[in-house]
Design a protein around this motif. Sequence first.
Motif, PDB file in Angstrom:
ATOM      1  N   LYS A 112      32.738  48.816  50.292  1.00 31.36           N
ATOM      2  CA  LYS A 112      32.853  49.419  48.967  1.00 31.36           C
ATOM      3  C   LYS A 112      34.202  50.127  48.854  1.00 31.36           C
ATOM      4  O   LYS A 112      34.602  50.866  49.747  1.00 31.36           O
ATOM      5  N   GLY A 113      34.918  49.855  47.764  1.00 33.38           N
ATOM      6  CA  GLY A 113      36.212  50.482  47.527  1.00 33.38           C
ATOM      7  C   GLY A 113      37.401  49.638  47.950  1.00 33.38           C
ATOM      8  O   GLY A 113      38.531  49.952  47.585  1.00 33.38           O
ATOM      9  N   ASP A 114      37.168  48.561  48.719  1.00 35.86           N
ATOM     10  CA  ASP A 114      38.268  47.682  49.130  1.00 35.86           C
ATOM     11  C   ASP A 114      38.852  46.962  47.912  1.00 35.86           C
ATOM     12  O   ASP A 114      38.133  46.610  46.979  1.00 35.86           O
ATOM     13  N   THR A 115      40.154  46.738  47.938  1.00 43.51           N
ATOM     14  CA  THR A 115      40.817  45.945  46.910  1.00 43.51           C
ATOM     15  C   THR A 115      41.159  44.595  47.521  1.00 43.51           C
ATOM     16  O   THR A 115      41.745  44.521  48.600  1.00 43.51           O
ATOM     17  N   ILE A 116      40.767  43.525  46.824  1.00 41.93           N
ATOM     18  CA  ILE A 116      41.005  42.170  47.320  1.00 41.93           C
ATOM     19  C   ILE A 116      41.700  41.360  46.229  1.00 41.93           C
ATOM     20  O   ILE A 116      41.722  41.753  45.067  1.00 41.93           O
ATOM     21  N   VAL A 117      42.261  40.217  46.623  1.00 41.21           N
ATOM     22  CA  VAL A 117      42.815  39.262  45.670  1.00 41.21           C
ATOM     23  C   VAL A 117      41.991  37.989  45.799  1.00 41.21           C
ATOM     24  O   VAL A 117      41.832  37.444  46.898  1.00 41.21           O
ATOM     25  N   LEU A 118      41.434  37.529  44.686  1.00 40.84           N
ATOM     26  CA  LEU A 118      40.590  36.339  44.705  1.00 40.84           C
ATOM     27  C   LEU A 118      41.452  35.103  44.937  1.00 40.84           C
ATOM     28  O   LEU A 118      42.487  34.939  44.303  1.00 40.84           O
ATOM     29  N   GLU A 119      40.996  34.249  45.856  1.00 35.14           N
ATOM     30  CA  GLU A 119      41.790  33.095  46.265  1.00 35.14           C
ATOM     31  C   GLU A 119      41.296  31.777  45.698  1.00 35.14           C
ATOM     32  O   GLU A 119      41.944  30.754  45.874  1.00 35.14           O
ATOM     33  N   SER A 120      40.143  31.775  45.037  1.00 32.53           N
ATOM     34  CA  SER A 120      39.646  30.545  44.427  1.00 32.53           C
ATOM     35  C   SER A 120      38.788  30.902  43.226  1.00 32.53           C
ATOM     36  O   SER A 120      38.500  32.066  42.985  1.00 32.53           O
ATOM     37  N   GLY A 121      38.396  29.873  42.491  1.00 34.34           N
ATOM     38  CA  GLY A 121      37.553  30.087  41.328  1.00 34.34           C
ATOM     39  C   GLY A 121      38.357  30.330  40.066  1.00 34.34           C
ATOM     40  O   GLY A 121      39.585  30.267  40.071  1.00 34.34           O
ATOM     41  N   PRO A 122      37.667  30.636  38.980  1.00 31.34           N
ATOM     42  CA  PRO A 122      38.365  30.798  37.702  1.00 31.34           C
ATOM     43  C   PRO A 122      39.234  32.046  37.635  1.00 31.34           C
ATOM     44  O   PRO A 122      40.110  32.139  36.790  1.00 31.34           O
ATOM     45  N   PHE A 123      39.019  33.005  38.517  1.00 30.41           N
ATOM     46  CA  PHE A 123      39.793  34.245  38.497  1.00 30.41           C
ATOM     47  C   PHE A 123      40.780  34.301  39.658  1.00 30.41           C
ATOM     48  O   PHE A 123      41.085  35.375  40.171  1.00 30.41           O
ATOM     49  N   VAL A 124      41.290  33.158  40.064  1.00 26.75           N
ATOM     50  CA  VAL A 124      42.217  33.073  41.183  1.00 26.75           C
ATOM     51  C   VAL A 124      43.437  33.960  40.920  1.00 26.75           C
ATOM     52  O   VAL A 124      43.904  34.085  39.795  1.00 26.75           O
ATOM     53  N   ASN A 125      43.905  34.621  41.946  1.00 25.35           N
ATOM     54  CA  ASN A 125      45.066  35.525  41.931  1.00 25.35           C
ATOM     55  C   ASN A 125      44.840  36.817  41.149  1.00 25.35           C
ATOM     56  O   ASN A 125      45.784  37.558  40.917  1.00 25.35           O
ATOM     57  N   HIS A 126      43.621  37.106  40.753  1.00 25.13           N
ATOM     58  CA  HIS A 126      43.304  38.390  40.137  1.00 25.13           C
ATOM     59  C   HIS A 126      42.850  39.346  41.229  1.00 25.13           C
ATOM     60  O   HIS A 126      42.121  38.963  42.144  1.00 25.13           O
ATOM     61  N   SER A 127      43.274  40.581  41.129  1.00 25.52           N
ATOM     62  CA  SER A 127      42.815  41.566  42.103  1.00 25.52           C
ATOM     63  C   SER A 127      41.489  42.145  41.628  1.00 25.52           C
ATOM     64  O   SER A 127      41.225  42.244  40.433  1.00 25.52           O
ATOM     65  N   ALA A 128      40.654  42.501  42.596  1.00 24.72           N
ATOM     66  CA  ALA A 128      39.332  43.048  42.296  1.00 24.72           C
ATOM     67  C   ALA A 128      39.036  44.181  43.265  1.00 24.72           C
ATOM     68  O   ALA A 128      39.515  44.187  44.405  1.00 24.72           O
ATOM     69  N   ILE A 129      38.244  45.116  42.808  1.00 31.47           N
ATOM     70  CA  ILE A 129      37.807  46.228  43.634  1.00 31.47           C
ATOM     71  C   ILE A 129      36.329  46.023  43.938  1.00 31.47           C
ATOM     72  O   ILE A 129      35.541  45.733  43.026  1.00 31.47           O
ATOM     73  N   ILE A 130      35.962  46.150  45.196  1.00 33.01           N
ATOM     74  CA  ILE A 130      34.570  46.001  45.587  1.00 33.01           C
ATOM     75  C   ILE A 130      33.812  47.246  45.117  1.00 33.01           C
ATOM     76  O   ILE A 130      34.095  48.351  45.554  1.00 33.01           O
ATOM     77  N   LYS A 131      32.865  47.038  44.217  1.00 35.42           N
ATOM     78  CA  LYS A 131      32.081  48.169  43.700  1.00 35.42           C
ATOM     79  C   LYS A 131      30.792  48.357  44.481  1.00 35.42           C
ATOM     80  O   LYS A 131      30.339  49.474  44.688  1.00 35.42           O
ATOM     81  N   GLU A 132      30.205  47.233  44.918  1.00 36.32           N
ATOM     82  CA  GLU A 132      28.901  47.306  45.564  1.00 36.32           C
ATOM     83  C   GLU A 132      28.763  46.168  46.566  1.00 36.32           C
ATOM     84  O   GLU A 132      29.151  45.042  46.282  1.00 36.32           O
ATOM     85  N   VAL A 133      28.226  46.474  47.740  1.00 36.80           N
ATOM     86  CA  VAL A 133      27.938  45.460  48.758  1.00 36.80           C
ATOM     87  C   VAL A 133      26.459  45.574  49.084  1.00 36.80           C
ATOM     88  O   VAL A 133      26.013  46.586  49.620  1.00 36.80           O
ATOM     89  N   LYS A 134      25.696  44.555  48.733  1.00 37.38           N
ATOM     90  CA  LYS A 134      24.263  44.528  49.006  1.00 37.38           C
ATOM     91  C   LYS A 134      23.967  43.364  49.944  1.00 37.38           C
ATOM     92  O   LYS A 134      24.836  42.562  50.261  1.00 37.38           O
ATOM     93  N   GLN A 135      22.721  43.265  50.343  1.00 37.80           N
ATOM     94  CA  GLN A 135      22.339  42.215  51.285  1.00 37.80           C
ATOM     95  C   GLN A 135      22.502  40.826  50.684  1.00 37.80           C
ATOM     96  O   GLN A 135      22.842  39.883  51.375  1.00 37.80           O
ATOM     97  N   ASN A 136      22.281  40.701  49.356  1.00 40.09           N
ATOM     98  CA  ASN A 136      22.340  39.370  48.755  1.00 40.09           C
ATOM     99  C   ASN A 136      23.435  39.187  47.704  1.00 40.09           C
ATOM    100  O   ASN A 136      23.534  38.136  47.105  1.00 40.09           O
TER     101      ASN A 136
END
Length: 156
Positions: A112-136
């Motif tokens: 939670k709180g990590d900043t990542i850059v998406l490497e595939s999919g429709p939002f490729v090269n967009h940065s995202a912040i992890i808001k929640e990490v759950k089991q699924n």
Amino acid sequence: MNWYVVYTKPKWEKKIADRLNAIGVHTYCPMIIRERQWSDRKKKISVPLFNSYIFVELEDKERNRVFEVPGVVRYLFWLGKPAIVKNFEIEAIQNWLSAPETYNLELDDWKKGDTIVLESGPFVNHSAIIKEVKQNHYLLILESLGCVLRITKNEL
């Protein structure tokens, strides 16, 4: 030229987009495929992504041309002026709709709180912040687009 959002009569989006194109106004009506259930069958149909809205690209002085077509209700306004949609936002919608439904993702140990850059999919090269990490699933905040993306682990 700017992209504007036009509000239409309900279920008239495709018809109005076709008629505006016929009079020389460049339009974009994003469509998606949905499965609908009737009493005797299921059928896949093409429906607008945004109900009662289409995008038109034209000069500011030509904005009244859209009212030549029956079914156009009004422009969408923001802060007292017609809302302008940026080209990169239209391209993001087009990229998202043209992207495949499944993606190959490699997971690292995200927290939670990590900043990542998406490497595939429709939002490729967009940065995202992890808001929640759950089991699924993971919840990612895409600040540049102002949206939240949910990735379920069984889709990975």
